[in-house]
Design a protein around this motif. Structure first.
Motif, PDB file in Angstrom:
ATOM      1  N   SER A 138      42.573  48.754  51.986  1.00  0.00           N
ATOM      2  CA  SER A 138      41.396  48.777  50.923  1.00  0.00           C
ATOM      3  C   SER A 138      40.071  48.468  52.065  1.00  0.00           C
ATOM      4  CB  SER A 138      41.800  47.402  50.199  1.00  0.00           C
ATOM      5  OG  SER A 138      40.450  47.179  49.533  1.00  0.00           O
ATOM      6  N   LEU A 143      35.170  44.561  53.843  1.00  0.00           N
ATOM      7  CA  LEU A 143      34.057  43.657  53.309  1.00  0.00           C
ATOM      8  C   LEU A 143      34.709  42.742  52.156  1.00  0.00           C
ATOM      9  CD1 LEU A 143      31.560  46.475  52.384  1.00  0.00           C
ATOM     10  CD2 LEU A 143      31.066  44.642  53.693  1.00  0.00           C
ATOM     11  N   GLN A 148      39.196  37.100  46.132  1.00  0.00           N
ATOM     12  CA  GLN A 148      40.582  37.498  46.397  1.00  0.00           C
ATOM     13  C   GLN A 148      40.985  37.384  47.935  1.00  0.00           C
ATOM     14  OE1 GLN A 148      39.494  42.224  46.167  1.00  0.00           O
ATOM     15  NE2 GLN A 148      41.541  41.311  44.701  1.00  0.00           N
ATOM     16  N   TYR A 151      44.896  38.893  48.840  1.00  0.00           N
ATOM     17  CA  TYR A 151      44.760  40.268  48.852  1.00  0.00           C
ATOM     18  C   TYR A 151      44.115  40.575  50.070  1.00  0.00           C
ATOM     19  CZ  TYR A 151      43.459  44.892  47.124  1.00  0.00           C
ATOM     20  OH  TYR A 151      43.545  46.063  46.712  1.00  0.00           O
ATOM     21  N   ALA A 184      37.319  52.056  48.250  1.00  0.00           N
ATOM     22  CA  ALA A 184      36.534  51.181  48.028  1.00  0.00           C
ATOM     23  C   ALA A 184      36.989  50.843  46.353  1.00  0.00           C
ATOM     24  CB  ALA A 184      35.063  51.542  47.990  1.00  0.00           C
ATOM     25  N   PHE A 185      36.412  50.530  45.476  1.00  0.00           N
ATOM     26  CA  PHE A 185      36.655  50.370  44.249  1.00  0.00           C
ATOM     27  C   PHE A 185      37.070  51.544  43.514  1.00  0.00           C
ATOM     28  CE2 PHE A 185      33.495  47.089  44.953  1.00  0.00           C
ATOM     29  CZ  PHE A 185      34.434  46.036  44.976  1.00  0.00           C
ATOM     30  N   LEU A 190      44.352  48.650  38.078  1.00  0.00           N
ATOM     31  CA  LEU A 190      44.359  47.294  38.795  1.00  0.00           C
ATOM     32  C   LEU A 190      43.105  46.550  38.729  1.00  0.00           C
ATOM     33  CD1 LEU A 190      45.942  46.022  41.334  1.00  0.00           C
ATOM     34  CD2 LEU A 190      44.443  47.143  42.688  1.00  0.00           C
ATOM     35  N   LEU A 191      41.887  47.441  38.453  1.00  0.00           N
ATOM     36  CA  LEU A 191      40.675  47.032  38.548  1.00  0.00           C
ATOM     37  C   LEU A 191      40.316  46.027  37.181  1.00  0.00           C
ATOM     38  CD1 LEU A 191      37.590  49.301  39.438  1.00  0.00           C
ATOM     39  CD2 LEU A 191      38.434  47.194  40.749  1.00  0.00           C
ATOM     40  N   VAL A 194      40.395  42.213  37.171  1.00  0.00           N
ATOM     41  CA  VAL A 194      39.235  41.248  37.778  1.00  0.00           C
ATOM     42  C   VAL A 194      39.219  39.901  37.053  1.00  0.00           C
ATOM     43  CG1 VAL A 194      37.585  42.520  36.834  1.00  0.00           C
ATOM     44  CG2 VAL A 194      37.139  41.476  38.860  1.00  0.00           C
ATOM     45  N   PHE A 210      32.085  39.395  42.279  1.00  0.00           N
ATOM     46  CA  PHE A 210      33.079  40.742  42.272  1.00  0.00           C
ATOM     47  C   PHE A 210      32.513  41.831  41.719  1.00  0.00           C
ATOM     48  CE2 PHE A 210      36.812  43.269  42.012  1.00  0.00           C
ATOM     49  CZ  PHE A 210      37.156  43.373  43.184  1.00  0.00           C
ATOM     50  N   PHE A 217      28.384  49.070  44.785  1.00  0.00           N
ATOM     51  CA  PHE A 217      29.033  50.011  45.435  1.00  0.00           C
ATOM     52  C   PHE A 217      29.664  51.241  44.656  1.00  0.00           C
ATOM     53  CE2 PHE A 217      29.868  46.308  48.381  1.00  0.00           C
ATOM     54  CZ  PHE A 217      28.621  46.698  49.421  1.00  0.00           C
ATOM     55  N   LYS A 244      38.472  55.737  55.335  1.00  0.00           N
ATOM     56  CA  LYS A 244      37.616  54.898  54.521  1.00  0.00           C
ATOM     57  C   LYS A 244      37.277  55.890  53.186  1.00  0.00           C
ATOM     58  CE  LYS A 244      35.422  51.256  57.009  1.00  0.00           C
ATOM     59  NZ  LYS A 244      34.151  51.330  57.830  1.00  0.00           N
ATOM     60  N   THR A 246      34.435  55.783  50.320  1.00  0.00           N
ATOM     61  CA  THR A 246      33.511  55.045  49.517  1.00  0.00           C
ATOM     62  C   THR A 246      32.624  56.038  48.576  1.00  0.00           C
ATOM     63  OG1 THR A 246      31.933  54.999  51.380  1.00  0.00           O
ATOM     64  CG2 THR A 246      33.281  53.206  51.492  1.00  0.00           C
ATOM     65  N   HIS A 252      35.666  59.152  55.072  1.00  0.00           N
ATOM     66  CA  HIS A 252      35.167  59.211  56.502  1.00  0.00           C
ATOM     67  C   HIS A 252      36.141  58.388  56.997  1.00  0.00           C
ATOM     68  CE1 HIS A 252      33.230  55.837  54.304  1.00  0.00           C
ATOM     69  NE2 HIS A 252      32.747  55.301  55.485  1.00  0.00           N
TER      70      HIS A 252
HETATM   71  C1  LIG Z   1      40.884  42.208  41.063  1.00  0.00           C
HETATM   72  C2  LIG Z   1      40.143  43.688  41.512  1.00  0.00           C
HETATM   73  C3  LIG Z   1      41.187  44.379  41.776  1.00  0.00           C
HETATM   74  C4  LIG Z   1      41.545  45.363  42.527  1.00  0.00           C
HETATM   75  C5  LIG Z   1      40.489  46.048  43.488  1.00  0.00           C
HETATM   76  C6  LIG Z   1      40.690  45.578  45.070  1.00  0.00           C
HETATM   77  O1  LIG Z   1      40.428  44.444  45.290  1.00  0.00           O
HETATM   78  C7  LIG Z   1      40.252  46.683  45.778  1.00  0.00           C
HETATM   79  O2  LIG Z   1      41.233  47.039  46.778  1.00  0.00           O
HETATM   80  C8  LIG Z   1      38.987  46.201  46.440  1.00  0.00           C
HETATM   81  C9  LIG Z   1      37.871  46.934  46.892  1.00  0.00           C
HETATM   82  C10 LIG Z   1      36.961  46.490  47.618  1.00  0.00           C
HETATM   83  C11 LIG Z   1      35.948  47.243  48.131  1.00  0.00           C
HETATM   84  C12 LIG Z   1      34.788  46.432  48.774  1.00  0.00           C
HETATM   85  C13 LIG Z   1      33.665  47.227  49.388  1.00  0.00           C
HETATM   86  C14 LIG Z   1      33.408  48.419  49.271  1.00  0.00           C
HETATM   87  C15 LIG Z   1      32.294  48.855  49.961  1.00  0.00           C
HETATM   88  C16 LIG Z   1      31.577  50.017  49.681  1.00  0.00           C
HETATM   89  O3  LIG Z   1      31.985  51.042  48.780  1.00  0.00           O
HETATM   90  C17 LIG Z   1      30.725  50.666  50.672  1.00  0.00           C
HETATM   91  C18 LIG Z   1      30.183  49.873  51.779  1.00  0.00           C
HETATM   92  C19 LIG Z   1      29.882  50.311  53.025  1.00  0.00           C
HETATM   93  C20 LIG Z   1      30.502  51.411  53.798  1.00  0.00           C
HETATM   94  C21 LIG Z   1      30.648  51.228  55.205  1.00  0.00           C
HETATM   95  C22 LIG Z   1      31.468  52.143  55.763  1.00  0.00           C
HETATM   96  O4  LIG Z   1      32.323  52.718  55.172  1.00  0.00           O
HETATM   97  O5  LIG Z   1      31.668  51.923  57.035  1.00  0.00           O
END
Ligand SMILES: CC/C=C\C[C@H](O)[C@H](O)/C=C/C=C/C=C\C=C\C(=O)C/C=C\CCC(=O)O
Ligand SMILES: NC(=O)C1=CN([C@@H]2O[C@H](COP(=O)(O)OP(=O)(O)OC[C@H]3O[C@@H](n4cnc5c(N)ncnc54)[C@H](O)[C@@H]3O)[C@@H](O)[C@H]2O)C=CC1
Length: 261
Positions: A138, A143, A148, A151, A184-185, A190-191, A194, A210, A217, A244, A246, A252
């Motif tokens: 994830s 970040l 969590q 997790y 990312a999200f 699952l989301l 939260v 969160f 994002f 990743k 996003t 990427h």
């Molecule tokens: C209760 C929540 C349940 C599930 C969601 C999970 O927590 C999930 O796995 C979490 C995702 C967290 C994402 C956090 C950050 C997202 C960042 C971006 O989208 C973009 C930011 C920077 C990009 C930099 C790069 O790619 O190098």
């Protein structure tokens, strides 16, 4: 690219990201085994996929990936039914900070177990024909969020384990490609956990932080994660890469500094 004749096993395949991946694999003519804890959902999903892709292409196995013996049996049944195994997606994951030991079991221990079982069925070490393994981590591994902590730790663990195993695969000449994928999200059930105290325990009080991150994002669709997964499966040059996905950068790869003394 056609995956005709290839056999894939996807954990957590009945819903969310796993389900989108199962769909993409079937569209590419692979045979797919969905391994999931949720029997009702798995059976419903299989019925829908049979209607769309024809019977005999997709199987559902009810299995809790945290149960090592059951997971071993699921791999065995896959090979028993389809005669081979080429692609393993260790995707099943939960977010439960209350029962945090379960989170470690499902998100990390089962990914390790799933990788070792995949190697038993695919690695040249065991006289098999090779294949590809993708472990789902994830963006939380890059970040972190106070919402969590355990997790986050498991998702860091998945990346560390996967990178080390990718090196082992090269040095041991396994003939198996191994990758980690970090979305990312993503808009999946699952989301929705939260805001659920049953899942987040005392960290539920950080939910606003969160949710602000989600707004900042953005939220991806599972189909884009499946697209990334298909790229890792079909592009043989990507062994060991950490993908990743996003909203801002799309699909990427993480770049690592070379190690220096
Ligand atoms: C209760 C929540 C349940 C599930 C969601 C999970 O927590 C999930 O796995 C979490 C995702 C967290 C994402 C956090 C950050 C997202 C960042 C971006 O989208 C973009 C930011 C920077 C990009 C930099 C790069 O790619 O190098
Ligand atoms: N949704 C998101 O925002 C993100 C999810 N991820 C990761 O992607 C993976 C899939 O997540 P989603 O599709 O969002 O989740 P989801 O909750 O929508 O689907 C998960 C599936 O896994 C199954 N499952 C859960 N525990 C299991 C177990 N012990 N044994 C077998 N099956 C089990 C569930 O029944 C469900 O079908 C997880 O590893 C998650 O951590 C990573 C980044 C972002």
């Amino acid at each position: 690219m056609s995956l005709n004749g290839k056999v894939a096993l996807v954990t957590g395949g009945a819903q969310g990201i796993g389900r989108a991946v199962v769909q993409s694999l079937l569209q590419s003519s692979a045979k797919v085994v969905m391994v999931d804890l949720n029997k009702a959902l798995g059976e419903e999903c299989k019925a829908q996929l049979d209607a769309e892709f024809g019977e005999g292409n997709c199987t559902f196995i009810e299995c809790d990936v945290a149960n090592g013996d059951a997971l071993r049996d699921a791999f065995q049944s896959t090979v028993g039914q389809f005669g081979r195994l080429d692609i393993v997606i260790n995707n099943a994951g939960i977010t439960n900070e209350k029962d945090w030991e379960k989170t470690i079991q499902v998100n990390l221990t089962s990914v390790i177990k799933g990788t070792y079982l995949a190697l038993e069925h695919m690695s040249k070490e065991y006289g098999k024909q090779g294949g590809t393994i993708i472990n789902v981590s994830s963006m939380a591994a890059f970040l972190h969020s106070p919402h969590q902590p355990v997790y986050t730790a498991t998702k860091h663990g998945v990346i560390g384990f996967t990178r080390a195993m990718a090196d082992a695969a090269i040095q041991g000449d396994y003939g198996v490609r191994i990758n980690a994928l970090c979305p990312a999200f993503v808009d999946t059930p699952l989301l929705q956990s939260v805001e659920d105290e049953d899942n987040m325990g005392k960290f539920v009080k950080f939910k606003d932080d969160f949710k602000r991150s989600m707004t900042k994002f953005g939220v991806l669709q599972p189909s884009l994660i499946a697209e990334g997964m298909m790229r890792l499966i079909t592009d043989t040059s990507l062994h060991g890469a950490v993908m990743k996905i996003t909203c801002s950068k799309g699909i990427h790869f993480h770049t690592y500094e070379p190690m220096s003394a």
